[in-house]
Design an enzyme around this catalytic site. Sequence first.
Site, mmCIF file in Angstrom:
data_model
loop_
_atom_site.group_PDB
_atom_site.id
_atom_site.type_symbol
_atom_site.label_atom_id
_atom_site.label_comp_id
_atom_site.label_asym_id
_atom_site.label_seq_id
_atom_site.Cartn_x
_atom_site.Cartn_y
_atom_site.Cartn_z
ATOM 1 N N ARG A 156 0.808 -1.230 0.000
ATOM 2 C CA ARG A 156 0.000 0.000 0.000
ATOM 3 C C ARG A 156 0.840 1.280 0.000
ATOM 4 O O ARG A 156 0.307 2.382 -0.073
ATOM 5 C CB ARG A 156 -0.962 -0.010 1.200
ATOM 6 C CG ARG A 156 -2.203 -0.849 0.929
ATOM 7 C CD ARG A 156 -3.139 -0.834 2.100
ATOM 8 N NE ARG A 156 -2.672 -1.686 3.185
ATOM 9 C CZ ARG A 156 -3.061 -1.564 4.450
ATOM 10 N NH1 ARG A 156 -3.921 -0.634 4.785
ATOM 11 N NH2 ARG A 156 -2.599 -2.383 5.370
ATOM 12 N N TYR A 203 7.963 -4.600 15.553
ATOM 13 C CA TYR A 203 7.605 -4.489 14.144
ATOM 14 C C TYR A 203 8.364 -3.341 13.484
ATOM 15 O O TYR A 203 8.410 -2.235 14.025
ATOM 16 C CB TYR A 203 6.089 -4.274 14.004
ATOM 17 C CG TYR A 203 5.337 -5.462 14.553
ATOM 18 C CD1 TYR A 203 5.005 -6.533 13.733
ATOM 19 C CD2 TYR A 203 5.034 -5.556 15.911
ATOM 20 C CE1 TYR A 203 4.366 -7.653 14.238
ATOM 21 C CE2 TYR A 203 4.405 -6.674 16.434
ATOM 22 C CZ TYR A 203 4.074 -7.714 15.592
ATOM 23 O OH TYR A 203 3.465 -8.832 16.098
HETATM 24 C C1 UD1 Z 1 -1.285 -7.985 13.273
HETATM 25 C C2 UD1 Z 1 -1.954 -8.845 14.344
HETATM 26 C C3 UD1 Z 1 -3.200 -8.118 14.894
HETATM 27 C C4 UD1 Z 1 -2.813 -6.748 15.424
HETATM 28 C C5 UD1 Z 1 -2.067 -5.951 14.336
HETATM 29 C C6 UD1 Z 1 -1.521 -4.688 14.914
HETATM 30 C C7 UD1 Z 1 -1.465 -11.151 13.654
HETATM 31 C C8 UD1 Z 1 -2.037 -12.397 13.038
HETATM 32 N N1 UD1 Z 1 -2.328 -10.123 13.769
HETATM 33 O O1 UD1 Z 1 -2.182 -7.929 12.170
HETATM 34 O O2 UD1 Z 1 -3.799 -8.864 15.947
HETATM 35 O O3 UD1 Z 1 -3.957 -6.036 15.866
HETATM 36 O O4 UD1 Z 1 -0.942 -6.713 13.807
HETATM 37 O O5 UD1 Z 1 -0.979 -3.875 13.893
HETATM 38 O O6 UD1 Z 1 -0.317 -11.121 14.035
HETATM 39 N N2 UD1 Z 1 5.343 -9.696 8.782
HETATM 40 C C9 UD1 Z 1 6.452 -10.463 8.462
HETATM 41 N N3 UD1 Z 1 6.277 -11.657 7.833
HETATM 42 C C10 UD1 Z 1 5.056 -12.138 7.509
HETATM 43 C C11 UD1 Z 1 3.910 -11.354 7.841
HETATM 44 C C12 UD1 Z 1 4.086 -10.148 8.480
HETATM 45 O O7 UD1 Z 1 7.590 -10.050 8.722
HETATM 46 O O8 UD1 Z 1 4.998 -13.231 6.944
HETATM 47 C C13 UD1 Z 1 5.519 -8.402 9.453
HETATM 48 C C14 UD1 Z 1 5.065 -7.247 8.587
HETATM 49 O O9 UD1 Z 1 6.166 -6.706 7.872
HETATM 50 C C15 UD1 Z 1 4.528 -6.261 9.618
HETATM 51 C C16 UD1 Z 1 4.072 -7.124 10.799
HETATM 52 O O10 UD1 Z 1 4.712 -8.380 10.612
HETATM 53 O O11 UD1 Z 1 5.541 -5.410 10.088
HETATM 54 C C17 UD1 Z 1 2.563 -7.249 10.936
HETATM 55 O O12 UD1 Z 1 2.038 -7.935 9.817
HETATM 56 P P1 UD1 Z 1 0.627 -7.578 9.233
HETATM 57 O O13 UD1 Z 1 0.353 -8.495 8.096
HETATM 58 O O14 UD1 Z 1 0.551 -6.117 8.967
HETATM 59 O O15 UD1 Z 1 -0.339 -7.971 10.441
HETATM 60 P P2 UD1 Z 1 -1.796 -7.410 10.694
HETATM 61 O O16 UD1 Z 1 -2.757 -8.065 9.763
HETATM 62 O O17 UD1 Z 1 -1.757 -5.930 10.701
#
Ligand code: UD1
Length: 452
Positions: free
Chosen positions: A13, A98
């Site tokens: 995004r 994060y």
């Molecule tokens: C996540 C939480 C949610 C919380 C929210 C807060 C989970 C399942 N859900 O959701 O409960 O309210 O954050 O912002 O954890 N990332 C990786 N590898 C991956 C996936 C993600 O490094 O395979 C990193 C992303 O770069 C990001 C962070 O993890 O910095 C969060 O991932 P994102 O997919 O944004 O989680 P949310 O759906 O926002």
Amino acid sequence: MNIVILAAGQGKRMHSNLPKVLHPLAGKALVQHVIDTARSLDPQTLCLVYGHGGEVVRTRIDAPDLIWVLQDPQLGTGHAVMQALPHLKDAAITLVLYGDVPLIQAETLQRLVHEARDALAILTVELADPSGYGRIVRNAGGDVLRIVEQKDASAEERAIREVNTGIVALPTARLAEWLGRLSNDNAQQEYYLTDIVAMAVADGEPIRTAQPQGAWEMLGVNSKVQLAELERIQQRRTAERLMEQGVRLADPARIDVRGELVCGRDVFIDVNCVFEGRVVLEEAVEIGPACVLKNACIGAGSRLAAFSHIEDAIVGPDGVIGPFARLRPGTELAAGVHVGNFVELKNSKFAAKSKANHLAYVGDAIVGSRVNIGAGTITCNYDGANKYQTIIEDDAFIGSDTQLVAPVTVGRGATLGAGTTLTRDAPPDMLTVSRARQVSIPGWKRPQKTKK
Ligand code: UD1
Ligand code: CA
């Protein structure tokens, strides 16, 4: 303590070729904010989980102590932490941060880690509008039961305003055990880190929570709109800190500090100034509107008038600079120097009380004390291939519209007549002029238009 920073997400995004975590906030990459905060907690291991654009992130981030962990493919937050697991010290607590949540404060994390001594600790926050976040479901006694993601929540659960920030801390042995039991049996077929909460409950383990000082600490960046919102929050905080230290700001909403700004007492900063790198403003410095300062030190009592641009330069005490002055790298001004409008200085040293008040270029020069540089003066320091130095000794007077063809020296107390093109050294105390003598021709008539 082990710290794992998750930064593998693509950041679609953002609509950018730059990996999301490298976008700047207050002049520093998002993930660098998180790394710096993490480091201040003095962890034994600091892992960064990277994915998309990872190699670019590696070259741009300064972190000799960082353990780089590649997550490819990206199968969710739980999967991301799994990749770091082999690097984590078993006996320590692991804190998950994060890369796109840059404003989180060390003090908040310390409280969370304290709660995680013998339990899973979750950083939660109450939001007026909790939509989009995982909700914290508690029982009547207030114990956390589980986290329910927005998509899976009932209407009743969606009314819960306490949300999961995603930041957790827990003993590493428990983390390893629970991660081993994660499944991707969900809509997105991802391994959710949040599922460990339900496992802890099932195992009869206590779950503790901690809250940040302000909800803004947990805000993440997913879009340029959010990036701009966080930038304003960060700038507001910096402005408040400056004012609390005694700096007077014309408008705390109109200052941008993209680095470190150190101010003495009674400093005044007018609107729309930008500070980059490390800038020091000593006591009673006044900065006019719309000035840009990068890696600069401004001496006590100096005044910068509007629209001045200063980079890698030192201004001594009681200087009077601008408006529209440009001090380029290597400029060093001693006390009481005046630099006026449309004057550009580069790699030049001015001793005390010298002046260049109007329209001049002085580059690669050493200027003595009490020198007056007239309007339109130019040091011709560059022959198209090499650069040469100009030396102007104490008390010299450089007449207007003079060219100093370097290398050249103007002796102490010398005067250069207006319009001089100086190609050889000017001796001390004498007048040197290099223009044609003025003549007036009596009886001369203007040409007349010929009649056809
Ligand atoms: C996540 C939480 C949610 C919380 C929210 C807060 C989970 C399942 N859900 O959701 O409960 O309210 O954050 O912002 O954890 N990332 C990786 N590898 C991956 C996936 C993600 O490094 O395979 C990193 C992303 O770069 C990001 C962070 O993890 O910095 C969060 O991932 P994102 O997919 O944004 O989680 P949310 O759906 O926002
Ligand atoms: Ca997110």
